[in-house]
Design a protein around this motif. Sequence first.
Motif, short mmCIF file in Angstrom:
data_model
loop_
_atom_site.label_atom_id
_atom_site.label_comp_id
_atom_site.label_asym_id
_atom_site.label_seq_id
_atom_site.Cartn_x
_atom_site.Cartn_y
_atom_site.Cartn_z
N MET A 1 0.85 -1.17 0.00
CA MET A 1 0.00 0.00 0.00
C MET A 1 0.90 1.23 0.00
O MET A 1 1.87 1.32 0.75
CB MET A 1 -0.87 -0.01 1.26
N PHE A 2 0.57 2.17 -0.87
CA PHE A 2 1.31 3.43 -0.93
C PHE A 2 0.50 4.49 -0.18
O PHE A 2 -0.67 4.72 -0.49
CB PHE A 2 1.51 3.88 -2.38
N TYR A 68 -2.33 -9.70 5.68
CA TYR A 68 -3.66 -9.39 6.19
C TYR A 68 -4.75 -9.99 5.30
O TYR A 68 -4.65 -9.98 4.09
CB TYR A 68 -3.85 -7.87 6.31
N ARG A 69 -5.79 -10.52 5.98
CA ARG A 69 -6.91 -11.14 5.29
C ARG A 69 -8.22 -10.67 5.91
O ARG A 69 -8.27 -10.36 7.08
CB ARG A 69 -6.82 -12.66 5.38
N LYS A 76 -5.11 -7.99 -1.32
CA LYS A 76 -4.87 -7.75 -2.74
C LYS A 76 -6.11 -8.16 -3.57
O LYS A 76 -6.48 -7.48 -4.51
CB LYS A 76 -3.64 -8.54 -3.19
N GLU A 77 -6.74 -9.24 -3.19
CA GLU A 77 -7.94 -9.70 -3.89
C GLU A 77 -9.10 -8.72 -3.69
O GLU A 77 -9.84 -8.41 -4.63
CB GLU A 77 -8.33 -11.08 -3.37
N PHE A 87 0.56 -2.10 -6.16
CA PHE A 87 0.32 -1.12 -5.11
C PHE A 87 -1.12 -0.59 -5.09
O PHE A 87 -1.71 -0.33 -6.13
CB PHE A 87 1.27 0.07 -5.25
N TYR A 88 -1.61 -0.43 -3.88
CA TYR A 88 -2.88 0.23 -3.64
C TYR A 88 -2.55 1.65 -3.19
O TYR A 88 -1.80 1.84 -2.23
CB TYR A 88 -3.67 -0.51 -2.55
N TYR A 89 -3.10 2.65 -3.88
CA TYR A 89 -2.89 4.04 -3.51
C TYR A 89 -3.93 4.41 -2.44
O TYR A 89 -5.12 4.45 -2.72
CB TYR A 89 -3.04 4.94 -4.74
#
Length: 120
Positions: A1-2, A68-69, A76-77, A87-89
């Motif tokens: 994660m960004f 993490y789930r 990510k899913e 990456f997730y912004y």
Amino acid sequence: MFVPISIPVKKIKNMKNLLFKFKLIDKDDEFLDGKKVWDIFRNNDFNYVEHRLFSKIFSNFVVSLFNYRIEGKGIKEILKDEMFGEFYYAEDYSKYYSYDCGLNVEKFLKLKSSREYDFI
């Protein structure tokens, strides 16, 4: 994660030359803007060496979510439609992240799991 926070330049003063090289700060800037870093990352055309150097700056804004789930699904899913590469912004980071305390995992997971059901 960004996480596009603003980081005080004095906290990363050992990178000052790199920050100038990539035109991320000017001489009088006191903060490095994470949004600028993200924009350069997304629009880069770096060669191998430049990519390695830029990664040193970029890593200051990255938080790993690998382990993490939520209800058996990996983060990510769940965030797949909002990912840019790996990456997730985190545009909404202020709801679950602070520079001093880091990521509040419980708040983050709760927020993201509730959003998953909003899409259904």
